[in-house]
Structure formats: structure tokens, C-alpha cells
Design a protein around this motif. Structure first.
Motif, PDB file in Angstrom:
ATOM      1  N   ALA A 130      16.476 -13.656   4.481  1.00 15.16           N
ATOM      2  CA  ALA A 130      17.524 -14.245   3.649  1.00 15.16           C
ATOM      3  C   ALA A 130      17.399 -13.902   2.171  1.00 15.16           C
ATOM      4  CB  ALA A 130      17.530 -15.766   3.821  1.00 15.16           C
ATOM      5  N   ASP A 131      16.193 -13.683   1.682  1.00 18.52           N
ATOM      6  CA  ASP A 131      15.975 -13.430   0.259  1.00 18.52           C
ATOM      7  C   ASP A 131      16.019 -11.920  -0.012  1.00 18.52           C
ATOM      8  OD1 ASP A 131      15.005 -13.103  -2.353  1.00 18.52           O
ATOM      9  OD2 ASP A 131      13.701 -14.857  -2.179  1.00 18.52           O
ATOM     10  N   LYS A 132      17.171 -11.454  -0.455  1.00 25.32           N
ATOM     11  CA  LYS A 132      17.381 -10.016  -0.669  1.00 25.32           C
ATOM     12  C   LYS A 132      16.461  -9.449  -1.752  1.00 25.32           C
ATOM     13  CE  LYS A 132      20.602 -10.126   2.382  1.00 25.32           C
ATOM     14  NZ  LYS A 132      20.201  -9.943   3.754  1.00 25.32           N
ATOM     15  N   GLU A 133      16.152 -10.238  -2.760  1.00 32.34           N
ATOM     16  CA  GLU A 133      15.247  -9.769  -3.817  1.00 32.34           C
ATOM     17  C   GLU A 133      13.837  -9.540  -3.267  1.00 32.34           C
ATOM     18  OE1 GLU A 133      15.318 -12.111  -7.415  1.00 32.34           O
ATOM     19  OE2 GLU A 133      17.494 -12.295  -7.300  1.00 32.34           O
ATOM     20  N   LYS A 134      13.396 -10.415  -2.388  1.00 31.76           N
ATOM     21  CA  LYS A 134      12.073 -10.242  -1.779  1.00 31.76           C
ATOM     22  C   LYS A 134      12.042  -9.018  -0.874  1.00 31.76           C
ATOM     23  CE  LYS A 134      10.126 -14.864  -1.924  1.00 31.76           C
ATOM     24  NZ  LYS A 134       9.615 -16.001  -1.150  1.00 31.76           N
ATOM     25  N   ILE A 135      13.149  -8.762  -0.187  1.00 31.04           N
ATOM     26  CA  ILE A 135      13.229  -7.558   0.652  1.00 31.04           C
ATOM     27  C   ILE A 135      13.010  -6.322  -0.205  1.00 31.04           C
ATOM     28  CG2 ILE A 135      14.768  -6.090   2.018  1.00 31.04           C
ATOM     29  CD1 ILE A 135      16.067  -8.689   3.061  1.00 31.04           C
ATOM     30  N   VAL A 136      13.708  -6.244  -1.314  1.00 31.45           N
ATOM     31  CA  VAL A 136      13.577  -5.093  -2.208  1.00 31.45           C
ATOM     32  C   VAL A 136      12.134  -4.968  -2.697  1.00 31.45           C
ATOM     33  CG1 VAL A 136      14.261  -4.167  -4.461  1.00 31.45           C
ATOM     34  CG2 VAL A 136      15.996  -5.081  -2.918  1.00 31.45           C
ATOM     35  N   LYS A 137      11.552  -6.079  -3.117  1.00 28.03           N
ATOM     36  CA  LYS A 137      10.179  -6.062  -3.627  1.00 28.03           C
ATOM     37  C   LYS A 137       9.190  -5.625  -2.549  1.00 28.03           C
ATOM     38  CE  LYS A 137       6.711  -8.909  -5.868  1.00 28.03           C
ATOM     39  NZ  LYS A 137       5.769  -9.731  -5.187  1.00 28.03           N
ATOM     40  N   LEU A 138       9.301  -6.189  -1.357  1.00 29.24           N
ATOM     41  CA  LEU A 138       8.368  -5.837  -0.292  1.00 29.24           C
ATOM     42  C   LEU A 138       8.560  -4.400   0.179  1.00 29.24           C
ATOM     43  CD1 LEU A 138       8.170  -9.130   1.764  1.00 29.24           C
ATOM     44  CD2 LEU A 138       6.382  -8.088   0.376  1.00 29.24           C
ATOM     45  N   ASP A 139       9.799  -3.923   0.205  1.00 33.40           N
ATOM     46  CA  ASP A 139      10.016  -2.527   0.568  1.00 33.40           C
ATOM     47  C   ASP A 139       9.450  -1.592  -0.497  1.00 33.40           C
ATOM     48  OD1 ASP A 139      11.138  -3.087   3.026  1.00 33.40           O
ATOM     49  OD2 ASP A 139      13.209  -2.906   2.331  1.00 33.40           O
ATOM     50  N   GLU A 140       9.548  -1.960  -1.745  1.00 28.43           N
ATOM     51  CA  GLU A 140       8.936  -1.153  -2.807  1.00 28.43           C
ATOM     52  C   GLU A 140       7.419  -1.134  -2.645  1.00 28.43           C
ATOM     53  OE1 GLU A 140      10.428  -2.951  -6.397  1.00 28.43           O
ATOM     54  OE2 GLU A 140      12.304  -1.822  -6.303  1.00 28.43           O
ATOM     55  N   GLU A 141       6.842  -2.282  -2.313  1.00 26.74           N
ATOM     56  CA  GLU A 141       5.398  -2.336  -2.076  1.00 26.74           C
ATOM     57  C   GLU A 141       5.016  -1.494  -0.861  1.00 26.74           C
ATOM     58  OE1 GLU A 141       3.633  -6.270  -2.023  1.00 26.74           O
ATOM     59  OE2 GLU A 141       5.051  -6.934  -3.551  1.00 26.74           O
ATOM     60  N   GLY A 142       5.852  -1.514   0.171  1.00 27.82           N
ATOM     61  CA  GLY A 142       5.594  -0.696   1.355  1.00 27.82           C
ATOM     62  C   GLY A 142       5.597   0.784   1.036  1.00 27.82           C
ATOM     63  N   VAL A 143       6.520   1.229   0.216  1.00 31.08           N
ATOM     64  CA  VAL A 143       6.566   2.633  -0.208  1.00 31.08           C
ATOM     65  C   VAL A 143       5.320   2.964  -1.033  1.00 31.08           C
ATOM     66  CG1 VAL A 143       7.806   4.298  -1.658  1.00 31.08           C
ATOM     67  CG2 VAL A 143       9.074   2.832  -0.061  1.00 31.08           C
ATOM     68  N   ALA A 144       4.903   2.041  -1.885  1.00 29.71           N
ATOM     69  CA  ALA A 144       3.680   2.247  -2.674  1.00 29.71           C
ATOM     70  C   ALA A 144       2.461   2.359  -1.763  1.00 29.71           C
ATOM     71  CB  ALA A 144       3.499   1.115  -3.685  1.00 29.71           C
ATOM     72  N   ILE A 145       2.432   1.580  -0.692  1.00 24.20           N
ATOM     73  CA  ILE A 145       1.336   1.677   0.274  1.00 24.20           C
ATOM     74  C   ILE A 145       1.351   3.052   0.931  1.00 24.20           C
ATOM     75  CG2 ILE A 145       0.572   0.840   2.547  1.00 24.20           C
ATOM     76  CD1 ILE A 145       1.372  -2.008   1.528  1.00 24.20           C
ATOM     77  N   CYS A 146       2.521   3.545   1.293  1.00 25.08           N
ATOM     78  CA  CYS A 146       2.636   4.895   1.863  1.00 25.08           C
ATOM     79  C   CYS A 146       2.042   5.935   0.928  1.00 25.08           C
ATOM     80  CB  CYS A 146       4.094   5.246   2.120  1.00 25.08           C
ATOM     81  SG  CYS A 146       4.861   4.409   3.493  1.00 25.08           S
ATOM     82  N   LYS A 147       2.413   5.847  -0.324  1.00 26.14           N
ATOM     83  CA  LYS A 147       1.929   6.816  -1.305  1.00 26.14           C
ATOM     84  C   LYS A 147       0.416   6.723  -1.466  1.00 26.14           C
ATOM     85  CE  LYS A 147       6.277   7.136  -3.763  1.00 26.14           C
ATOM     86  NZ  LYS A 147       7.041   6.854  -4.967  1.00 26.14           N
ATOM     87  N   ARG A 148      -0.104   5.505  -1.427  1.00 27.62           N
ATOM     88  CA  ARG A 148      -1.542   5.315  -1.551  1.00 27.62           C
ATOM     89  C   ARG A 148      -2.274   5.883  -0.334  1.00 27.62           C
ATOM     90  NH1 ARG A 148      -5.041   1.506  -4.171  1.00 27.62           N
ATOM     91  NH2 ARG A 148      -7.115   2.278  -3.676  1.00 27.62           N
ATOM     92  N   ILE A 149      -1.722   5.694   0.856  1.00 22.32           N
ATOM     93  CA  ILE A 149      -2.323   6.278   2.056  1.00 22.32           C
ATOM     94  C   ILE A 149      -2.308   7.794   1.957  1.00 22.32           C
ATOM     95  CG2 ILE A 149      -1.964   6.675   4.542  1.00 22.32           C
ATOM     96  CD1 ILE A 149      -1.300   3.722   4.799  1.00 22.32           C
ATOM     97  N   PHE A 150      -1.197   8.349   1.517  1.00 23.60           N
ATOM     98  CA  PHE A 150      -1.110   9.807   1.360  1.00 23.60           C
ATOM     99  C   PHE A 150      -2.143  10.301   0.347  1.00 23.60           C
ATOM    100  CE2 PHE A 150       0.685  13.669  -0.535  1.00 23.60           C
ATOM    101  CZ  PHE A 150       0.741  14.458   0.601  1.00 23.60           C
ATOM    102  N   TYR A 151      -2.369   9.538  -0.708  1.00 23.21           N
ATOM    103  CA  TYR A 151      -3.364   9.894  -1.718  1.00 23.21           C
ATOM    104  C   TYR A 151      -4.773   9.860  -1.123  1.00 23.21           C
ATOM    105  CZ  TYR A 151      -6.337   9.506  -5.843  1.00 23.21           C
ATOM    106  OH  TYR A 151      -7.329   9.689  -6.775  1.00 23.21           O
ATOM    107  N   GLU A 152      -5.065   8.830  -0.340  1.00 13.93           N
ATOM    108  CA  GLU A 152      -6.394   8.679   0.235  1.00 13.93           C
ATOM    109  C   GLU A 152      -6.622   9.594   1.441  1.00 13.93           C
ATOM    110  OE1 GLU A 152      -7.754   4.678   0.896  1.00 13.93           O
ATOM    111  OE2 GLU A 152      -7.085   4.008  -1.080  1.00 13.93           O
ATOM    112  N   LEU A 153      -5.557   9.919   2.150  1.00 11.38           N
ATOM    113  CA  LEU A 153      -5.641  10.769   3.345  1.00 11.38           C
ATOM    114  C   LEU A 153      -4.599  11.886   3.239  1.00 11.38           C
ATOM    115  CD1 LEU A 153      -5.754   7.870   5.989  1.00 11.38           C
ATOM    116  CD2 LEU A 153      -7.722   9.090   5.022  1.00 11.38           C
ATOM    117  N   PRO A 154      -4.823  12.867   2.377  1.00 14.88           N
ATOM    118  CA  PRO A 154      -3.788  13.867   2.081  1.00 14.88           C
ATOM    119  C   PRO A 154      -3.361  14.744   3.257  1.00 14.88           C
ATOM    120  CG  PRO A 154      -5.857  14.418   0.999  1.00 14.88           C
ATOM    121  CD  PRO A 154      -6.038  13.081   1.616  1.00 14.88           C
ATOM    122  N   SER A 155      -4.117  14.783   4.332  1.00 16.56           N
ATOM    123  CA  SER A 155      -3.725  15.626   5.471  1.00 16.56           C
ATOM    124  C   SER A 155      -2.796  14.890   6.438  1.00 16.56           C
ATOM    125  CB  SER A 155      -4.971  16.102   6.216  1.00 16.56           C
ATOM    126  OG  SER A 155      -5.659  15.000   6.791  1.00 16.56           O
TER     127      SER A 155
END
Length: 96
Positions: free
Chosen positions: A55-80
Motif C-alpha cells: 500500500a505504501d508506494k513511497e516505501k516500494i520505491v525506497k525498497l526497490d532502490e535498496e534492492g538495486v543497490a544490493i545487486c550492484k554490491r553483489i556484482f562488486y563483490e562477485l564480479p564474475s
């Protein structure tokens, strides 16, 4: 090469094998403890949002942004590894 999907599915670990399916144990991924904690906290917040029917659209945006940041961090830590993000709230994916 491994392909991973980061998602906020309440029954998962936050990281699943894109090609073979199934969620992966964060302790076996080879990522930092800091990132494991970040994923666990993010997943708990996504679960709360799920039970609130997204229901909270602002939280969706925030959590999806955090999820993308997690993806980038995984790619940084595991580049292959290839990583994509799946937004459970929006039912859409983003290849990182």
C-alpha cells in the motif's frame, strides 16, 4: 557463469539462482557479512510491505532502490556473476 536474481519474496533468502531456480544460502555465496546483514534487513522490510498489500508506494520505491543497490554490491563483490533485480511489488525485473 552464475546468474542471480535479487528479490523480496517472503519465502526466500533474497538471492536466487536465475537459471537453476531455488534460493541460495547467503553464507555460501562468498559475500561479505555486511552485505548478508543488509540483505536480511531489506528482506524483512520487504516482507512487512508485502503483508501491508504494498500500500505504501513511497516505501516500494525506497525498497526497490535498496534492492538495486544490493545487486550492484553483489556484482562488486562477485564480479564474475550476472545479477538482476526483481521487484515483487511491481512484478518487474531490471538487469543490472
Amino acid at each position: 557463469m552464475k546468474y542471480l536474481t535479487i528479490d523480496g519474496m517472503i519465502s526466500g533468502t533474497g538471492v536466487r539462482d536465475t537459471l537453476e531456480g531455488g534460493y541460495l544460502d547467503l553464507n555460501e555465496l562468498g559475500i561479505s557479512d555486511e552485505l548478508k546483514i543488509k540483505i536480511s534487513i531489506w528482506l524483512q522490510e520487504y516482507e512487512k510491505l508485502h503483508f501491508a498489500n504494498y500500500a505504501d508506494k513511497e516505501k516500494i520505491v525506497k525498497l526497490d532502490e535498496e534492492g538495486v543497490a544490493i545487486c550492484k554490491r553483489i556484482f562488486y563483490e562477485l564480479p564474475s556473476i550476472k545479477v538482476e533485480y526483481f521487484s515483487n511489488a511491481k512484478m518487474s525485473k531490471l538487469i543490472i
